[in-house]
Design an enzyme around this catalytic site. Structure first.
Site, PDB file in Angstrom:
ATOM      1  N   GLU A 175      -3.526  -1.624  -4.986  1.00  0.00           N
ATOM      2  CA  GLU A 175      -3.812  -0.381  -4.272  1.00  0.00           C
ATOM      3  C   GLU A 175      -3.189   0.770  -5.056  1.00  0.00           C
ATOM      4  OE1 GLU A 175      -2.357  -0.144  -0.245  1.00  0.00           O
ATOM      5  OE2 GLU A 175      -3.119   1.903   0.004  1.00  0.00           O
ATOM      6  N   ASN A 233      -7.196   5.159  -1.751  1.00  0.00           N
ATOM      7  CA  ASN A 233      -7.209   5.647  -0.371  1.00  0.00           C
ATOM      8  C   ASN A 233      -8.109   6.870  -0.268  1.00  0.00           C
ATOM      9  OD1 ASN A 233      -5.112   4.067   1.271  1.00  0.00           O
ATOM     10  ND2 ASN A 233      -4.061   4.495  -0.656  1.00  0.00           N
ATOM     11  N   GLU A 265     -10.110   2.516   0.631  1.00  0.00           N
ATOM     12  CA  GLU A 265      -9.428   2.191   1.888  1.00  0.00           C
ATOM     13  C   GLU A 265      -9.475   3.416   2.796  1.00  0.00           C
ATOM     14  OE1 GLU A 265      -5.513   0.604   1.270  1.00  0.00           O
ATOM     15  OE2 GLU A 265      -6.233  -0.906  -0.137  1.00  0.00           O
ATOM     16  N   ASP A 295      -8.329   0.332   6.726  1.00  0.00           N
ATOM     17  CA  ASP A 295      -6.884   0.336   6.500  1.00  0.00           C
ATOM     18  C   ASP A 295      -6.130   0.376   7.835  1.00  0.00           C
ATOM     19  OD1 ASP A 295      -4.622   0.388   4.980  1.00  0.00           O
ATOM     20  OD2 ASP A 295      -5.009   2.315   4.031  1.00  0.00           O
ATOM     21  N   GLU A 352      -0.568  -6.631   5.453  1.00  0.00           N
ATOM     22  CA  GLU A 352       0.340  -5.658   4.825  1.00  0.00           C
ATOM     23  C   GLU A 352       1.789  -5.885   5.249  1.00  0.00           C
ATOM     24  OE1 GLU A 352      -1.829  -1.638   4.048  1.00  0.00           O
ATOM     25  OE2 GLU A 352      -1.777  -1.903   6.191  1.00  0.00           O
TER      26      GLU A 352
HETATM   27  P1  C2E Z   1      -1.077   2.831   3.240  1.00  0.00           P
HETATM   28  O1  C2E Z   1      -2.425   3.140   2.700  1.00  0.00           O
HETATM   29  O2  C2E Z   1      -1.013   1.937   4.423  1.00  0.00           O
HETATM   30  O3  C2E Z   1      -0.244   2.258   2.025  1.00  0.00           O
HETATM   31  C1  C2E Z   1       0.730   1.269   2.153  1.00  0.00           C
HETATM   32  C2  C2E Z   1       2.086   1.900   2.329  1.00  0.00           C
HETATM   33  O4  C2E Z   1       2.986   0.871   2.725  1.00  0.00           O
HETATM   34  C3  C2E Z   1       2.659   2.476   1.036  1.00  0.00           C
HETATM   35  O5  C2E Z   1       3.506   3.568   1.386  1.00  0.00           O
HETATM   36  C4  C2E Z   1       3.502   1.328   0.522  1.00  0.00           C
HETATM   37  O6  C2E Z   1       4.551   1.728  -0.330  1.00  0.00           O
HETATM   38  C5  C2E Z   1       4.042   0.793   1.826  1.00  0.00           C
HETATM   39  N1  C2E Z   1       4.408  -0.633   1.727  1.00  0.00           N
HETATM   40  C6  C2E Z   1       3.840  -1.572   0.970  1.00  0.00           C
HETATM   41  N2  C2E Z   1       4.426  -2.772   1.161  1.00  0.00           N
HETATM   42  C7  C2E Z   1       5.399  -2.568   2.086  1.00  0.00           C
HETATM   43  C8  C2E Z   1       6.371  -3.434   2.694  1.00  0.00           C
HETATM   44  O7  C2E Z   1       6.463  -4.619   2.428  1.00  0.00           O
HETATM   45  N3  C2E Z   1       7.198  -2.855   3.598  1.00  0.00           N
HETATM   46  C9  C2E Z   1       7.140  -1.540   3.912  1.00  0.00           C
HETATM   47  N4  C2E Z   1       8.001  -1.067   4.799  1.00  0.00           N
HETATM   48  N5  C2E Z   1       6.229  -0.692   3.355  1.00  0.00           N
HETATM   49  C10 C2E Z   1       5.368  -1.211   2.452  1.00  0.00           C
HETATM   50  P2  C2E Z   1       3.387   4.969   0.664  1.00  0.00           P
HETATM   51  O8  C2E Z   1       3.053   4.794  -0.791  1.00  0.00           O
HETATM   52  O9  C2E Z   1       4.590   5.752   1.036  1.00  0.00           O
HETATM   53  O10 C2E Z   1       2.107   5.599   1.329  1.00  0.00           O
HETATM   54  C11 C2E Z   1       2.096   5.920   2.685  1.00  0.00           C
HETATM   55  C12 C2E Z   1       0.717   6.278   3.115  1.00  0.00           C
HETATM   56  O11 C2E Z   1       0.283   7.484   2.487  1.00  0.00           O
HETATM   57  C13 C2E Z   1      -0.343   5.251   2.720  1.00  0.00           C
HETATM   58  O12 C2E Z   1      -0.306   4.196   3.633  1.00  0.00           O
HETATM   59  C14 C2E Z   1      -1.600   6.086   2.798  1.00  0.00           C
HETATM   60  O13 C2E Z   1      -2.039   6.204   4.128  1.00  0.00           O
HETATM   61  C15 C2E Z   1      -1.111   7.431   2.331  1.00  0.00           C
HETATM   62  N6  C2E Z   1      -1.460   7.593   0.908  1.00  0.00           N
HETATM   63  C16 C2E Z   1      -0.819   7.168  -0.194  1.00  0.00           C
HETATM   64  N7  C2E Z   1      -1.479   7.529  -1.314  1.00  0.00           N
HETATM   65  C17 C2E Z   1      -2.593   8.182  -0.883  1.00  0.00           C
HETATM   66  C18 C2E Z   1      -3.691   8.793  -1.556  1.00  0.00           C
HETATM   67  O14 C2E Z   1      -3.806   8.792  -2.790  1.00  0.00           O
HETATM   68  N8  C2E Z   1      -4.658   9.375  -0.757  1.00  0.00           N
HETATM   69  C19 C2E Z   1      -4.574   9.366   0.593  1.00  0.00           C
HETATM   70  N9  C2E Z   1      -5.552   9.954   1.304  1.00  0.00           N
HETATM   71  N10 C2E Z   1      -3.556   8.807   1.253  1.00  0.00           N
HETATM   72  C20 C2E Z   1      -2.579   8.215   0.525  1.00  0.00           C
HETATM   73 CA    CA Z   2      -4.124   2.072   2.064  1.00  0.00          CA
HETATM   74 CA    CA Z   3      -2.212   0.309   5.205  1.00  0.00          CA
END
Ligand code: C2E
Ligand code: CA
Ligand code: CA
Length: 397
Positions: A175, A233, A265, A295, A352
């Site tokens: 991802e 995403n 996603e 997602d 996830e």
């Molecule tokens: P998401 O799409 O559900 O992405 C997964 C998030 O869960 C990511 O946080 C990832 O670092 C975190 N994660 C993965 N494995 C684990 C785990 O084992 N435990 C825990 N506690 N967390 C885990 P991140 O990178 O901080 O991103 C947060 C959200 O921000 C993403 O949730 C997504 O909704 C959004 N996001 C991130 N990048 C983009 C992007 O390029 N575009 C858009 N529209 N949204 C984004």
């Molecule tokens: Ca995602």
């Molecule tokens: Ca997710």
């Protein structure tokens, strides 16, 4: 040991005395106490902040539930520990309420108070405080011009988090997650900039930058005979753009990346609220040959309806179910039902938030096949990701 301020909310005088005395022996910070919700609010008002509230729920006068509501709006409470003899199901619902209020829930000690259990929770609290990135104060939140400058200067970078098979941990794709390398604050995660971006309709601009970075990586790897599937995403608001699918098709062609190696996603909440016209984009993306993942499945509402209507090829089960699986049997039931649902619909399922080997083993028992989580790998910059793939997929051999 660093000082901790603890507030004991307990109506029963003897229980309160025992708890406060036990805590005073082991903790260096002030131990405050209150016999009901109103007293507890007065204590909160009189101090700067409380690290941990040890909270009983049922009592005469203002009860623990009403106090927690107040505590949440005060912004002065670091975390909550429940210490109650209420029925376990009601305590579980209270935990959900605590999280909904935006408070950090540390654990449920039940009754009577147990110092051993509490000491473990204090350890967890200290770990939690160290692991949470420093929150930016409102004055430090990015401004519109800061975001625009960051986008103009190409400061937004694609990080990659692998999706793997639960058994054998084989690489199944990755991802793409946004990170902002801010000249002043260093690497920022989306929580620090996405809300402001959404407010100013800048998510789409960032998306195209990350999409090109991801496609460029896929193209480069393909020339070395290495294929990797990437998932990007997409924000629900982007689906309103009539040219979305066409622009994507143009870029896939330019980077010579097969549509089947790319997935998008979309959060369940976004899909539930998307107008019918936006759904055309989803159909077009599938017609192109791209994958579509729903997602954070289970975190929103009325998703089953959309799931039956829309051309999703993957479900990503929200990480809250993995987190609660061991303590709440209902979550394990939801996971195995989602496994069956995905199978019946003919879509893949990624679970996830897998952080421990116990969770991994339990998820295999429940029928899970694909997963994502810190246990396998954290999101990482491109160079680290290539190194990770080289080892995992045996590219070096
Ligand atoms: P998401 O799409 O559900 O992405 C997964 C998030 O869960 C990511 O946080 C990832 O670092 C975190 N994660 C993965 N494995 C684990 C785990 O084992 N435990 C825990 N506690 N967390 C885990 P991140 O990178 O901080 O991103 C947060 C959200 O921000 C993403 O949730 C997504 O909704 C959004 N996001 C991130 N990048 C983009 C992007 O390029 N575009 C858009 N529209 N949204 C984004
Ligand atoms: Ca995602
Ligand atoms: Ca997710």
């Amino acid at each position: 040991m660093q000082n901790l301020t603890v507030l004991v909310l307990e109506d029963e005088p003897f229980q309160r005395l025992v708890t406060v005395t036990a805590l005073e022996k082991v903790l260096p910070g002030p131990i405050l106490q209150a016999a009901d919700g109103e007293e507890a609010i007065a204590v909160l008002d009189a101090c700067d902040a409380v690290d941990i509230v040890l909270c009983d729920l049922k009592m005469a006068g203002m009860d623990g539930l009403a106090f927690l509501r107040h505590a949440s709006s005060s912004g002065k409470v670091g975390a909550v520990v429940l210490c109650s003899e209420l029925d376990p199901l009601l305590r579980q619902a209270t935990v959900a309420m605590i999280r909904c209020l935006g408070l950090t829930f540390l654990g449920d000690l039940g009754k009577p108070f147990k110092l051993d259990g509490f000491s473990l929770l204090v350890k967890r609290y200290r770990e939690y405080c160290n692991s949470v990135p420093r929150l930016l104060s409102p004055a430090e939140l990015p401004t519109l011009s800061d975001l625009q400058r960051g986008l103009d200067n190409g400061e937004f970078e694609a990080y990659y988090q692998p999706k793997v098979t639960l058994e054998g941990q084989l690489l199944a794709g990755a991802e793409v997650l946004a990170r902002w390398t801010h000249p002043q604050w260093g690497v920022l995660s989306p929580a620090h900039f996405l809300p402001v971006m959404e407010e100013h309709n800048l998510v789409d601009r960032m998306f195209w930058q990350l999409f090109e970075q991801g496609l460029a990586l896929q193209q480069r790897l393909a020339t070395q005979g290495r294929m990797i599937n990437l998932a990007f995403n997409l924000h629900a608001a982007q689906l309103a753009c009539a040219e979305l699918a066409e622009r994507i098709a143009v870029l896939l062609k330019r980077f010579q990346v097969p549509a089947g190696s790319v997935m998008f996603e979309i959060t369940e909440v976004g899909v539930v609220s998307a107008p019918a016209s936006s759904l055309e984009n989803l159909v077009r993306l599938r017609m192109l040959g791209c994958g579509l993942a729903m997602d954070d499945f289970g975190a929103g509402y009325s998703s089953l309806d959309r799931l039956s209507e829309l051309p999703f090829s993957q479900i990503k089960l929200d990480r809250t179910f993995t987190r609660k699986m061991q303590s709440q049997p209902k979550c394990a039931a939801i996971i195995s039902c989602t496994v069956a649902l995905a199978r019946a619909l003919g879509v893949s399922l990624v679970i996830e938030g897998v952080e421990t080997t116990e969770q991994q083993l339990r998820l295999i028992e429940l029928g899970g096949t694909l997963a994502q989580g810190f246990l396998f790998a954290r999101p990482m910059p491109e160079a680290h990701f290539i190194a990770f793939c080289s080892v995992q997929a045996g590219w070096d051999r």
